[in-house]
Scaffold this motif. Structure first.
Motif, PDB file in Angstrom:
ATOM      1  N   PHE A  38      24.284  37.701  40.164  1.00  0.00           N
ATOM      2  CA  PHE A  38      24.380  36.258  39.983  1.00  0.00           C
ATOM      3  C   PHE A  38      24.356  35.876  38.502  1.00  0.00           C
ATOM      4  N   LYS A  39      23.674  36.682  37.706  1.00  0.00           N
ATOM      5  CA  LYS A  39      23.621  36.393  36.266  1.00  0.00           C
ATOM      6  C   LYS A  39      25.004  36.490  35.636  1.00  0.00           C
ATOM      7  N   LYS A  40      25.832  37.376  36.190  1.00  0.00           N
ATOM      8  CA  LYS A  40      27.170  37.579  35.638  1.00  0.00           C
ATOM      9  C   LYS A  40      28.217  36.681  36.275  1.00  0.00           C
ATOM     10  N   THR A  41      27.912  36.163  37.455  1.00  0.00           N
ATOM     11  CA  THR A  41      28.919  35.372  38.148  1.00  0.00           C
ATOM     12  C   THR A  41      28.970  33.962  37.586  1.00  0.00           C
ATOM     13  N   THR A  42      30.076  33.272  37.845  1.00  0.00           N
ATOM     14  CA  THR A  42      30.254  31.918  37.329  1.00  0.00           C
ATOM     15  C   THR A  42      29.635  30.864  38.248  1.00  0.00           C
ATOM     16  N   SER A  43      29.154  31.261  39.418  1.00  0.00           N
ATOM     17  CA  SER A  43      28.617  30.302  40.391  1.00  0.00           C
ATOM     18  C   SER A  43      27.095  30.278  40.354  1.00  0.00           C
ATOM     19  N   LYS A  44      26.530  30.093  39.180  1.00  0.00           N
ATOM     20  CA  LYS A  44      25.073  30.103  39.035  1.00  0.00           C
ATOM     21  C   LYS A  44      24.430  28.919  39.748  1.00  0.00           C
ATOM     22  N   GLY A  45      25.177  27.819  39.878  1.00  0.00           N
ATOM     23  CA  GLY A  45      24.638  26.659  40.577  1.00  0.00           C
ATOM     24  C   GLY A  45      24.301  26.956  42.018  1.00  0.00           C
ATOM     25  N   VAL A  46      25.096  27.840  42.635  1.00  0.00           N
ATOM     26  CA  VAL A  46      24.820  28.222  44.024  1.00  0.00           C
ATOM     27  C   VAL A  46      23.500  28.979  44.103  1.00  0.00           C
ATOM     28  N   LEU A  47      23.236  29.843  43.123  1.00  0.00           N
ATOM     29  CA  LEU A  47      21.970  30.587  43.094  1.00  0.00           C
ATOM     30  C   LEU A  47      20.786  29.632  42.991  1.00  0.00           C
ATOM     31  N   ILE A  48      20.897  28.617  42.145  1.00  0.00           N
ATOM     32  CA  ILE A  48      19.808  27.650  42.000  1.00  0.00           C
ATOM     33  C   ILE A  48      19.573  26.919  43.318  1.00  0.00           C
ATOM     34  N   GLY A  49      20.666  26.535  43.990  1.00  0.00           N
ATOM     35  CA  GLY A  49      20.531  25.866  45.283  1.00  0.00           C
ATOM     36  C   GLY A  49      19.882  26.752  46.321  1.00  0.00           C
ATOM     37  N   MET A  50      20.274  28.047  46.350  1.00  0.00           N
ATOM     38  CA  MET A  50      19.668  28.985  47.297  1.00  0.00           C
ATOM     39  C   MET A  50      18.182  29.170  47.017  1.00  0.00           C
ATOM     40  N   ALA A  51      17.827  29.273  45.732  1.00  0.00           N
ATOM     41  CA  ALA A  51      16.415  29.446  45.374  1.00  0.00           C
ATOM     42  C   ALA A  51      15.597  28.233  45.814  1.00  0.00           C
ATOM     43  N   ALA A  52      16.152  27.042  45.630  1.00  0.00           N
ATOM     44  CA  ALA A  52      15.445  25.829  46.042  1.00  0.00           C
ATOM     45  C   ALA A  52      15.246  25.804  47.557  1.00  0.00           C
ATOM     46  N   MET A  53      16.270  26.199  48.312  1.00  0.00           N
ATOM     47  CA  MET A  53      16.158  26.229  49.764  1.00  0.00           C
ATOM     48  C   MET A  53      15.120  27.253  50.212  1.00  0.00           C
ATOM     49  N   ALA A  54      15.074  28.407  49.525  1.00  0.00           N
ATOM     50  CA  ALA A  54      14.097  29.438  49.878  1.00  0.00           C
ATOM     51  C   ALA A  54      12.674  28.935  49.653  1.00  0.00           C
ATOM     52  N   VAL A  55      12.457  28.214  48.539  1.00  0.00           N
ATOM     53  CA  VAL A  55      11.132  27.668  48.247  1.00  0.00           C
ATOM     54  C   VAL A  55      10.721  26.679  49.333  1.00  0.00           C
ATOM     55  N   VAL A  56      11.645  25.797  49.719  1.00  0.00           N
ATOM     56  CA  VAL A  56      11.337  24.810  50.769  1.00  0.00           C
ATOM     57  C   VAL A  56      11.001  25.515  52.079  1.00  0.00           C
ATOM     58  N   GLU A 215      38.053  37.209  34.549  1.00  0.00           N
ATOM     59  CA  GLU A 215      37.225  36.557  35.556  1.00  0.00           C
ATOM     60  C   GLU A 215      37.002  37.442  36.772  1.00  0.00           C
ATOM     61  N   ARG A 216      37.854  38.452  36.944  1.00  0.00           N
ATOM     62  CA  ARG A 216      37.803  39.288  38.140  1.00  0.00           C
ATOM     63  C   ARG A 216      37.345  40.722  37.859  1.00  0.00           C
ATOM     64  N   SER A 217      37.166  41.081  36.606  1.00  0.00           N
ATOM     65  CA  SER A 217      36.774  42.448  36.271  1.00  0.00           C
ATOM     66  C   SER A 217      36.032  42.459  34.949  1.00  0.00           C
ATOM     67  N   ASP A 218      35.553  43.650  34.561  1.00  0.00           N
ATOM     68  CA  ASP A 218      34.853  43.785  33.283  1.00  0.00           C
ATOM     69  C   ASP A 218      35.780  44.267  32.167  1.00  0.00           C
ATOM     70  N   ALA A 219      37.095  44.234  32.400  1.00  0.00           N
ATOM     71  CA  ALA A 219      38.048  44.641  31.379  1.00  0.00           C
ATOM     72  C   ALA A 219      38.103  43.624  30.246  1.00  0.00           C
ATOM     73  N   MET A 220      38.502  44.089  29.064  1.00  0.00           N
ATOM     74  CA  MET A 220      38.730  43.196  27.930  1.00  0.00           C
ATOM     75  C   MET A 220      40.213  43.208  27.608  1.00  0.00           C
ATOM     76  N   THR A 221      40.791  42.022  27.418  1.00  0.00           N
ATOM     77  CA  THR A 221      42.219  41.909  27.177  1.00  0.00           C
ATOM     78  C   THR A 221      42.469  41.269  25.819  1.00  0.00           C
ATOM     79  N   ILE A 222      43.310  41.911  25.026  1.00  0.00           N
ATOM     80  CA  ILE A 222      43.705  41.382  23.714  1.00  0.00           C
ATOM     81  C   ILE A 222      45.013  40.616  23.887  1.00  0.00           C
ATOM     82  N   VAL A 223      45.033  39.388  23.371  1.00  0.00           N
ATOM     83  CA  VAL A 223      46.211  38.533  23.496  1.00  0.00           C
ATOM     84  C   VAL A 223      46.756  38.209  22.107  1.00  0.00           C
ATOM     85  N   VAL A 224      48.058  38.419  21.928  1.00  0.00           N
ATOM     86  CA  VAL A 224      48.744  37.995  20.704  1.00  0.00           C
ATOM     87  C   VAL A 224      49.687  36.864  21.086  1.00  0.00           C
TER      88      VAL A 224
END
Length: 397
Positions: A38-56, A215-224
């Protein structure tokens, strides 16, 4: 207060088992992997929502709020399905990463990297002449499912090869090249396009493709850039300009260190000291979950009717049909110990190898019943099995 704490600790230590420690460690490892993901994914807001639901949920469970707990339990299946839909790409990527770990471990010392000086010089020469280019540096994760078209090359990396591929008069100059180690694996490759319109605003298709792959892998791409003659890199879902050759060389060195470190730290050191805060958080969550869901200090009794199995009866003897076939046993233990009990697998075994012809009285004890750990016989009824052994062969012999 102190006596209460001492009493609680004593009770906890007496009921705590080795399998409980293993259980907590396994859950901690799973939680740690999930948090890193989750730390690496772009949907961190979903993790926060899940954590809040778990606490409740845990608060509602602890306060015996029956309706709220029931509502959460009923929605778990829907929530799980939703998570699979939302994170299907991340889940697939995570599983591919796990599958590739063994290969990376064994191939680590045999992989060479490209000459960074030659690569950087080639990139900025193309930028000076406004020759568009897209160069993918493969990292640890497989890329095959993200790449379309492409021509297999497997050629040794060199400046003349890169210049010839991105020559505007060649058919494959609009695609990307994929570099793995010091090999140009493919060229004329089409990359997935990013849906992040804001990040690629004012830039061309090459930048969108580079960002899409990052966004889909850990590759690095050089763009000219063909229009502006600028150099950028796409990594971890971000586009970063590279104004100078020194900047690009440093990023390539950092990327190479992350993918293939020259000296790998000992496994024990990485286990203990890598991402210490996340690991401690995972262990803490696992302990709280175990105490809330699994730990139960109260003792309960439940009664079962177990079949009696007679073994090692002499060949010249048979058991009278009036011999008891089952026995009622009351077991004592915690509620969690009963959760994994399958009564159909429990039998009361009587060894009659030393029994002789005539009337027998055989006492029953804990030794006659093979039970799971922490479940003990509280009452056995009857305590003594009475039967008659008669001369004559048993049926079926």
């Amino acid at each position: 207060m102190i006596e209460t704490i001492v009493s609680f600790t004593d009770e906890l230590l007496r009921s705590f088992r080795l399998v409980d420690a293993i259980d907590i460690l396994l859950v901690s490892a799973f939680l740690y992997a999930t948090l890193v993901w989750f730390k690496k994914t772009t949907s961190k807001g979903v993790l926060i929502g899940m954590a809040a639901m778990a606490v409740v949920y845990f608060v509602a469970r602890g306060l015996d709020m029956y309706l709220t707990s029931l509502a959460f339990q009923a929605s778990f299946a829907v929530l799980l399905f939703g998570l699979v839909v939302v994170f299907q790409e991340d889940l697939r990527r995570f599983l591919e990463r796990v599958a590739s770990l063994r290969k990376i471990r064994f191939d680590r010392k045999r992989i060479d990297h490209v000459d960074f000086d030659v690569l950087v010089e080639s990139v900025f020469k193309m930028a000076d002449t406004k020759k568009g280019a897209l160069i993918v540096m493969k990292a640890k994760e497989p890329l095959s499912r993200h790449l379309n078209s492409g021509i297999c090359l497997n050629g040794h990396f060199s400046a003349p090869l890169i210049f010839s591929i991105f020559d505007s008069s060649t058919p494959g100059h609009d695609g990307a090249v994929v570099i793995e180690g010091n090999q140009v694996k493919q060229f004329a490759v089409h990359l997935p396009i990013s849906q992040n319109i804001e990040a690629v605003a004012g830039r061309g298709t090459r930048h969108s493709a580079a960002l899409g792959l990052s966004e889909r892998s850990d590759a690095m791409t050089i763009v000219v850039s063909e229009e502006r003659g600028a150099v950028s890199i796409a990594e971890a879902g971000m586009l970063t300009p590279m104004p100078t050759a020194a900047d690009l060389r440093q990023r390539l060195a950092d990327f190479q260190t992350a993918v293939l470190p020259e000296e790998e730290e000992p496994v024990l050191h990485r286990i203990l000291f890598e991402n210490v805060q996340l690991k401690l958080l995972s262990v803490l969550i696992a302990i709280v979950a175990w105490y809330s869901l699994a730990y139960d200090s109260s003792t309960v009794q439940r009664t079962f009717a177990f079949p009696i199995v007679y073994r090692n009866v002499a060949k010249n003897l048979s058991i009278d049909e009036r011999a008891p076939t089952e026995c009622r046993v009351t077991l004592s233990g915690s509620d969690r110990d009963f959760r994994f009990l399958d009564p159909a697998t429990i039998k009361i075994t009587l060894d009659l190898s030393e029994a002789t012809e005539g009337y027998q009285e055989i006492p029953l004890s804990e030794k006659n019943i093979r039970l799971p750990t922490n479940l003990k016989p509280y009452r056995i009824d009857p305590r003594t099995v009475r039967l008659m052994l008669q001369a004559g062969k048993r049926e079926g012999q």
